[in-house]
Design a protein around this motif. Structure first.
Motif, PDB file in Angstrom:
ATOM      1  N   ASP A   1     152.124  38.764 173.781  1.00 53.73           N
ATOM      2  CA  ASP A   1     151.983  38.434 172.368  1.00 53.73           C
ATOM      3  C   ASP A   1     150.806  37.474 172.160  1.00 53.73           C
ATOM      4  O   ASP A   1     149.995  37.644 171.248  1.00 53.73           O
ATOM      5  N   ARG A   2     150.688  36.492 173.040  1.00 52.58           N
ATOM      6  CA  ARG A   2     149.553  35.551 172.930  1.00 52.58           C
ATOM      7  C   ARG A   2     148.222  36.260 173.161  1.00 52.58           C
ATOM      8  O   ARG A   2     147.225  35.962 172.516  1.00 52.58           O
ATOM      9  N   ILE A   3     148.218  37.166 174.121  1.00 56.53           N
ATOM     10  CA  ILE A   3     146.978  37.914 174.404  1.00 56.53           C
ATOM     11  C   ILE A   3     146.587  38.747 173.184  1.00 56.53           C
ATOM     12  O   ILE A   3     145.430  38.763 172.771  1.00 56.53           O
ATOM     13  N   HIS A   4     147.574  39.416 172.601  1.00 62.94           N
ATOM     14  CA  HIS A   4     147.285  40.251 171.433  1.00 62.94           C
ATOM     15  C   HIS A   4     146.701  39.404 170.295  1.00 62.94           C
ATOM     16  O   HIS A   4     145.734  39.791 169.637  1.00 62.94           O
ATOM     17  N   ARG A   5     147.296  38.229 170.084  1.00 61.35           N
ATOM     18  CA  ARG A   5     146.786  37.356 169.020  1.00 61.35           C
ATOM     19  C   ARG A   5     145.367  36.886 169.332  1.00 61.35           C
ATOM     20  O   ARG A   5     144.521  36.769 168.439  1.00 61.35           O
ATOM     21  N   ALA A   6     145.104  36.634 170.616  1.00 65.71           N
ATOM     22  CA  ALA A   6     143.755  36.183 171.002  1.00 65.71           C
ATOM     23  C   ALA A   6     142.732  37.300 170.799  1.00 65.71           C
ATOM     24  O   ALA A   6     141.596  37.048 170.387  1.00 65.71           O
ATOM     25  N   VAL A   7     143.113  38.537 171.064  1.00 65.16           N
ATOM     26  CA  VAL A   7     142.191  39.665 170.830  1.00 65.16           C
ATOM     27  C   VAL A   7     141.876  39.759 169.334  1.00 65.16           C
ATOM     28  O   VAL A   7     140.711  39.895 168.931  1.00 65.16           O
ATOM     29  N   ALA A   8     142.919  39.659 168.512  1.00 65.68           N
ATOM     30  CA  ALA A   8     142.706  39.763 167.056  1.00 65.68           C
ATOM     31  C   ALA A   8     141.846  38.609 166.559  1.00 65.68           C
ATOM     32  O   ALA A   8     140.939  38.805 165.744  1.00 65.68           O
ATOM     33  N   ALA A   9     142.086  37.389 167.082  1.00 69.01           N
ATOM     34  CA  ALA A   9     141.310  36.220 166.642  1.00 69.01           C
ATOM     35  C   ALA A   9     139.859  36.367 167.063  1.00 69.01           C
ATOM     36  O   ALA A   9     138.940  36.073 166.293  1.00 69.01           O
ATOM     37  N   PHE A  10     139.641  36.849 168.265  1.00 64.38           N
ATOM     38  CA  PHE A  10     138.278  37.040 168.753  1.00 64.38           C
ATOM     39  C   PHE A  10     137.529  38.020 167.843  1.00 64.38           C
ATOM     40  O   PHE A  10     136.384  37.786 167.458  1.00 64.38           O
ATOM     41  N   SER A  11     138.208  39.067 167.481  1.00 65.92           N
ATOM     42  CA  SER A  11     137.551  40.102 166.690  1.00 65.92           C
ATOM     43  C   SER A  11     137.289  39.643 165.265  1.00 65.92           C
ATOM     44  O   SER A  11     136.436  40.191 164.581  1.00 65.92           O
TER      45      SER A  11
ATOM     46  N   ALA B   1     150.852  41.311 165.942  1.00 61.37           N
ATOM     47  CA  ALA B   1     149.933  40.353 166.568  1.00 61.37           C
ATOM     48  C   ALA B   1     148.501  40.868 166.614  1.00 61.37           C
ATOM     49  O   ALA B   1     147.556  40.079 166.548  1.00 61.37           O
ATOM     50  N   MET B   2     148.314  42.182 166.741  1.00 62.81           N
ATOM     51  CA  MET B   2     146.969  42.683 167.014  1.00 62.81           C
ATOM     52  C   MET B   2     146.618  43.952 166.248  1.00 62.81           C
ATOM     53  O   MET B   2     145.627  43.974 165.511  1.00 62.81           O
TER      54      MET B   2
END
Ligand code: 6PG
Length: 251
Positions: free
Chosen positions: A49-59, A100-101
């Protein structure tokens, strides 16, 4: 010969999530640069879940290099396992990944290959749901995943392949019905080992002290897959273990 697992350790869960997210974005850009549509197998769980949120934030970052780096509509997303509950149930891995993503990126819904829900086309027929997903994987695309992400449970499970259960021995199909998961809910669909190993790269993503023993045992070359399922999946090109310091503390 399968390459030796590569291990990277990160100070915190957030650093781990950001590192995996950045690496995933980079990998997708590289693959798209060769003209292929990448395929990624997502996992459930808290670090995912944290990884998915980080991908979305990066994008969503204002940096020009981050924006548009990946052609999100040209990525296939699959799931390593799923809880067999109604489509809108909060336990669904697909729902978690969407919130999340996936809902935050311009993905093509046709390329998001969710596992069936218990109120969908197959009703409560878990076996039919697993067979349908196996068929979908078989009929789709190149037959190989680019990146398979896997969380690991404290008991050493990956996807919904739990220690001691008979589906660990299933070699002749892509997805299985799991009826007695020790982690609730009991009914799930899981990719099998042979399916998880149709991967160029397998990425284990593991955080927390409660996983330290499982990580140590999984990386032991003499590990028994029936006791520690995480010891088996290997990528054809690379097998990466992304750990936080707590998960790495017994190595
Ligand atoms: C599931 C998950 C499961 C998960 C691990 C690790 O459906 O339950 O796919 O395999 O990845 O249990 O979960 P955590 O990251 O929350 O510890």
């Amino acid at each position: 010969m399968t390459p030796t697992p590569e291990i990277t350790t990160h100070e915190s869960e957030d650093e781990l999530a950001e590192a995996v997210a950045a690496r995933l974005v980079l990998r997708l850009v590289e693959i798209q640069g060769t003209g292929r549509v990448p395929s990624v197998v997502l996992t459930g769980g808290s670090i995912a879940d944290r990884i998915h949120r980080a991908v979305a934030a990066f994008s969503a970052s204002p940096s020009a290099s981050a924006q548009g780096a990946v052609g999100w509509s040209q990525v296939d997303f699959w799931f390593g396992d799923e809880r067999f509950v109604p489509a809108d149930h909060e336990d669904r891995n697909a729902g978690q990944a969407a919130r999340a993503m996936l809902d935050r990126l311009p993905v093509d819904p046709e390329r998001v290959h969710e596992m069936p829900a218990s109120d969908g086309e197959y009703g409560d027929d878990l076996g039919a749901a697993a067979d349908a997903y196996a068929q979908e994987v078989r009929t789709h695309g190149s037959g190989e995943f680019d990146v398979v992400m896997l969380g690991v449970g404290p008991d050493g499970h990956v996807a919904s392949l739990f220690p001691g259960l008979p589906h660990l021995g299933v070699e002749d199909t892509v997805a299985v019905a799991v009826r007695d998961s020790p982690k609730p809910p009991p009914e799930r669909v899981s990719l099998t080992f042979p399916a998880l190993e149709r991967a160029r790269e397998v990425w284990f993503v593991v955080a927390g002290a409660d996983k330290a023993g499982a990580v140590r045992r999984a990386l032991d070359p003499g590990a028994d897959v029936h006791e520690i399922p995480a010891s088996r999946p290997k990528g054809r090109d690379r097998t990466l273990w992304f750990l936080d310091e707590q998960a790495a503390q017994e190595l």
